[in-house]
Design an enzyme around this catalytic site. Structure first.
Site, PDB file in Angstrom:
ATOM      1  N   SER A 140       0.848  -1.189   0.000  1.00 43.05           N
ATOM      2  CA  SER A 140       0.000   0.000   0.000  1.00 43.05           C
ATOM      3  C   SER A 140       0.883   1.238   0.000  1.00 43.05           C
ATOM      4  O   SER A 140       2.034   1.203   0.462  1.00 43.05           O
ATOM      5  CB  SER A 140      -0.891   0.012   1.247  1.00 43.05           C
ATOM      6  N   TYR A 153      -1.912  -0.274  10.601  1.00 39.98           N
ATOM      7  CA  TYR A 153      -1.989  -0.752   9.222  1.00 39.98           C
ATOM      8  C   TYR A 153      -0.788  -0.241   8.420  1.00 39.98           C
ATOM      9  O   TYR A 153      -0.142  -1.007   7.700  1.00 39.98           O
ATOM     10  CB  TYR A 153      -3.285  -0.281   8.578  1.00 39.98           C
TER      11      TYR A 153
END
Length: 256
Positions: A140, A153
């Site tokens: 990501s 995250y």
């Protein structure tokens, strides 16, 4: 391009994983598809079979369970007798910050986004070495740029990116390439599965028109194309790379 090559994709029941499976099927790959939702996996498998008339291997598994992770590799090798490409796509997302001190969420994120990938890849290395194969990790933008709203995250994706670099260094002498793709916002169910209300999800993607310089979020199909590139001979001299695919969001300092 991938005729007679075996491609294992985690998180293949929806979103980026499902789109990637269909894209590889269109290139005649032999597929092993794993995920938690058997019904969705069957839907993905049917779409793949329509592309190349090859029935994918469906593996219902929970990556948080070591036994399931071992089973994924064992059944893939038992079925196909080789492994050429491992795509570590499965991942989870939760909004959680230091003030929450929610260690259960923290542990869950790292179990799925880091630990399971480390174990699955480790078990796959002997077979990837034999085939001089490829690992593609779906990371990501949050692994490369700081975002204050979802720190655990982001930390997990940063760990995954460094794993990519370390593993690329480790496996280069064996001619195994390892890369990451780092997407910006892409419409999948990851936010809804985290319990974020639909109205808030719609707002997130509406804001992407401003944060992403190209004026929109990405698509699962675009993401699949980049994954295919990293797994193919077209990127034969690329390893240890974290390839940003975010419509220019990383250039927009007001979005960080």
């Amino acid at each position: 391009m991938f005729s007679n090559k075996v491609v294992l994709i985690t998180g293949a029941s929806s979103g980026i994983g499902a789109a990637t499976a269909v894209r590889f099927a269109s290139e005649s790959a032999k597929l092993a598809l794993t995920g938690r939702n058997l019904e969705n996996l069957q839907v993905t498998a049917q779409k793949c079979q329509e592309k190349n008339n090859l029935k994918p291997l469906i593996i219902k598994a929970n990556l948080d369970l070591d036994g399931d992770v071992k089973y994924i590799i064992d059944i893939t090798i038992k079925t196909y007798e080789r492994l050429d490409v491992l795509i570590n796509n499965a991942g989870i997302f939760f909004v959680s910050n230091p003030e929450d001190a929610n260690m259960e969420v923290y542990d869950k994120i790292f179990s799925t986004n880091v630990r399971s990938i480390y174990l699955l890849t480790s078990l796959a290395i002997p077979y990837l070495t034999q085939s001089k194969g490829v690992v593609v990790n779906v990371s990501s933008l949050a692994g490369l740029r700081p975002f204050s709203q979802f720190i655990p995250y982001s930390m997990s994706k940063a760990a995954l990116d460094h794993f990519t670099r370390c593993l690329a260094l480790h496996l280069a002498p064996k001619q195994v390439r390892v890369n990451s793709i780092n997407p910006g916002l892409v419409p999948t169910d990851i936010f809804r599965r985290a319990g974020i209300p639909d109205a808030d999800v719609e707002l997130i993607f509406e804001k992407s028109k401003e944060s992403h310089l190209l004026g929109r979020a990405g698509t699962v199909e675009e993401t699949a194309e980049v994954i295919l590139f990293l797994a193919s001979e077209k990127s034969s001299f690329v390893t240890g790379e974290t390839l940003i695919m975010d419509g220019g969001c990383h250039l927009n300092t007001t979005a960080l």
